[in-house]
Design a protein around this motif. Structure first.
Motif, PDB file in Angstrom:
ATOM      1  N   ASP A   1      -3.943   7.812  -0.610  1.00  0.00           N
ATOM      2  CA  ASP A   1      -5.188   6.649  -0.710  1.00  0.00           C
ATOM      3  C   ASP A   1      -5.680   7.527   0.911  1.00  0.00           C
ATOM      4  OD1 ASP A   1      -6.411   5.177   0.876  1.00  0.00           O
ATOM      5  OD2 ASP A   1      -4.661   3.541   0.080  1.00  0.00           O
TER       6      ASP A   1
ATOM      7  N   ASP B   1      -7.378   5.746   2.768  1.00  0.00           N
ATOM      8  CA  ASP B   1      -7.575   5.586   4.190  1.00  0.00           C
ATOM      9  C   ASP B   1      -6.012   4.680   5.061  1.00  0.00           C
ATOM     10  OD1 ASP B   1     -10.082   3.990   3.200  1.00  0.00           O
ATOM     11  OD2 ASP B   1      -9.361   2.249   2.431  1.00  0.00           O
ATOM     12  N   THR B   2      -4.660   5.099   4.394  1.00  0.00           N
ATOM     13  CA  THR B   2      -3.609   5.852   4.484  1.00  0.00           C
ATOM     14  C   THR B   2      -3.076   6.197   5.132  1.00  0.00           C
ATOM     15  OG1 THR B   2      -2.272   5.370   2.772  1.00  0.00           O
ATOM     16  CG2 THR B   2      -3.314   2.459   3.762  1.00  0.00           C
TER      17      THR B   2
ATOM     18  N   ASP C   1      -1.147   8.120  -2.660  1.00  0.00           N
ATOM     19  CA  ASP C   1      -2.149   6.474  -3.886  1.00  0.00           C
ATOM     20  C   ASP C   1      -0.532   6.365  -4.983  1.00  0.00           C
ATOM     21  OD1 ASP C   1      -2.987   4.616  -4.874  1.00  0.00           O
ATOM     22  OD2 ASP C   1      -5.129   5.375  -4.571  1.00  0.00           O
TER      23      ASP C   1
ATOM     24  N   SER D   1       6.170   1.024  -2.087  1.00  0.00           N
ATOM     25  CA  SER D   1       5.496  -0.364  -2.643  1.00  0.00           C
ATOM     26  C   SER D   1       6.109  -1.067  -3.928  1.00  0.00           C
ATOM     27  CB  SER D   1       4.153  -0.141  -2.555  1.00  0.00           C
ATOM     28  OG  SER D   1       3.625   1.209  -4.138  1.00  0.00           O
TER      29      SER D   1
ATOM     30  N   LYS E   1      -5.830   3.288   8.358  1.00  0.00           N
ATOM     31  CA  LYS E   1      -5.905   1.624   8.579  1.00  0.00           C
ATOM     32  C   LYS E   1      -4.229   1.388   7.666  1.00  0.00           C
ATOM     33  CE  LYS E   1     -10.287   1.210   6.625  1.00  0.00           C
ATOM     34  NZ  LYS E   1     -11.648   1.068   5.319  1.00  0.00           N
TER      35      LYS E   1
ATOM     36  N   SER F   1      -1.871  -0.043   4.956  1.00  0.00           N
ATOM     37  CA  SER F   1      -1.877  -0.327   3.808  1.00  0.00           C
ATOM     38  C   SER F   1      -2.192  -2.005   3.378  1.00  0.00           C
ATOM     39  CB  SER F   1      -0.454   0.830   3.186  1.00  0.00           C
ATOM     40  OG  SER F   1       0.657  -0.211   3.051  1.00  0.00           O
ATOM     41  N   ASN F   2      -3.001  -2.099   2.209  1.00  0.00           N
ATOM     42  CA  ASN F   2      -3.116  -2.994   1.186  1.00  0.00           C
ATOM     43  C   ASN F   2      -1.102  -4.231   1.453  1.00  0.00           C
ATOM     44  OD1 ASN F   2      -5.760  -2.893   1.546  1.00  0.00           O
ATOM     45  ND2 ASN F   2      -5.130  -2.442  -0.130  1.00  0.00           N
ATOM     46  N   SER F   3       0.077  -2.814   1.262  1.00  0.00           N
ATOM     47  CA  SER F   3       1.322  -3.584   0.997  1.00  0.00           C
ATOM     48  C   SER F   3       2.297  -4.043   2.208  1.00  0.00           C
ATOM     49  CB  SER F   3       1.608  -2.325   0.305  1.00  0.00           C
ATOM     50  OG  SER F   3       2.137  -1.442   1.024  1.00  0.00           O
TER      51      SER F   3
ATOM     52  N   THR G   1       2.878  -6.356   5.129  1.00  0.00           N
ATOM     53  CA  THR G   1       3.215  -7.152   5.508  1.00  0.00           C
ATOM     54  C   THR G   1       2.814  -7.905   6.850  1.00  0.00           C
ATOM     55  OG1 THR G   1       5.611  -6.284   5.730  1.00  0.00           O
ATOM     56  CG2 THR G   1       5.054  -7.726   3.575  1.00  0.00           C
TER      57      THR G   1
END
Length: 370
Positions: free
Chosen positions: A109, A111-112, A116, A143, A276, A278-280, A282
């Protein structure tokens, strides 16, 4: 000069306790497979949240021993495929190849910088035996997508946690998420020894028993070699030092987060791409910022500019695995994103001991880069 990493200063706050710990080992007269290793293994297991920790000589050996153990117990066969990030330190891939398994490189990914999850399933074949995630630069790579893939295809999940000591995924620490995890305690890590050291973490007792034997010449009983193993043992002095530094790891990681937040909130330059979460993720504890990695199209000129202003940097990593001279079997891989990142990434100074004035200077200098 702002050094990339001042290890002497990092260890200064632990100096007296380290000296006492080393002297305790010297006075004991016992230097391998003794009380300090046993105590560190117990304390690290409690910290990570697993039932078993096995000390070994390095993070590379931790990965190698895990994979060899899976072969010994029949969970993997020589020639099986292990999906691994293309964007990683070479040890992740070396460990796979060294035990007769085949690395299958997957793109990251952007961004991270972690593998991915959405690209993994395309690489799964009937020969796939495991997925190795690498928590690169200190950020969680696990994830639900990866968990579901492992369950769907009955794959082992191995964590390369060499750069992510203390990071979380939700309420669980990295190292307790997969079937087994490998840690490195190389001196520059968030939890660093004063020499070579590593560990394996798992809840799988049969696997743990085989790993422990493999690291000690394949022996469960002295001079009786059940397996063709390795000489890979965590020594008493390094274990004693790690016991001291483990107590301060969460505080040190929090200081790294403060530095990273300052960079993220204050570096403002269109030529610089910031990392950034990650979307995961929390919460902020999903990242322990072993490295703070930016991207720049004019990396060479930026390095020269920062050096001129007394700011140390490093490139992690300048050559991707599929372009390494010693890994010709990987040269057929076309990994445009991985190769792009290796040409653009640059690591800025970050540590628990970098001062506010130093990070302010880093930000000011980068913001003035034209």
């Amino acid at each position: 000069m702002i050094p990339f990493l001042d290890l002497k200063k990092v260890n200064e706050k632990y100096e007296q306790d380290i000296r006492h710990a080393v002297n305790r080992v010297i006075d004991s007269g016992w230097y391998l497979l003794g009380a300090e290793v046993e105590a560190f293994e117990s304390e690290f297991s409690k910290y990570i949240g697993v039932n078993h920790t096995i000390g070994v000589a390095s993070g590379l050996d931790a990965l190698r021993v895990i994979l060899k153990a899976y072969i010994e117990i029949g969970e993997l066969q020589e020639g099986d495929e292990v999906i691994v990030p293309g964007h990683t330190f070479i040890a992740s891939i070396l460990a796979i190849m060294d035990v007769g398994l085949k690395p299958v490189l997957a793109e990251p990914d952007p961004d991270t910088y972690n593998m991915d999850p959405d690209r993994i399933e395309d690489h799964i074949t009937e020969r796939t035996g495991a997925i190795m995630i690498v928590h690169l630069y200190g950020q969680n790579a696990y994830s639900d997508t990866i968990r579901k893939l492992c369950k769907k295809y009955d794959l082992k999940l191995i964590e390369d946690a060499a750069q992510a000591h203390g990071a979380f995924y939700q309420e669980k620490r990295i190292g307790s998420l997969g079937d087994a995890a490998a840690f490195s305690f190389y001196p520059g890590k968030n939890l660093g020894a004063l020499g070579g050291a590593g560990a394996i973490c798992t809840d799988d007792e049969p696997l743990a028993n085989v790993c422990r034997a493999l690291g000690n010449y394949g022996s469960e009983k002295k001079y009786h070699n059940k397996y063709q193993g390795y000489n890979s043992r965590l020594d008493e002095i390094q274990a004693a030092i790690l016991r001291v530094k483990l107590k301060g790891l969460d505080d040190d990681n929090q200081r790294r987060r403060v530095v990273a937040d300052f960079y993220l909130n204050n570096i403002e330059n269109p030529k610089i791409t910031l990392p950034k979460l990650s979307n995961s993720a929390t919460n902020s504890k999903d990242h322990v910022w072993h490295l703070f990695v930016i991207r720049c199209e004019e990396r060479a000129r930026l390095i020269q500019y920062l050096d001129k202003h007394g700011i140390g940097t490093l490139i992690h990593y300048p050559v991707p695995p599929n372009r390494q001279e010693g890994y010709k079997s990987l040269h057929s891989y076309k990994l445009p994103l991985t190769e792009f990142l290796h040409e653009k990434v640059l690591s800025l100074p970050i540590s628990p001991v970098i001062s506010r004035s130093e990070i302010e200077k880093v930000v000011q200098v980068i913001n003035n880069f034209q």
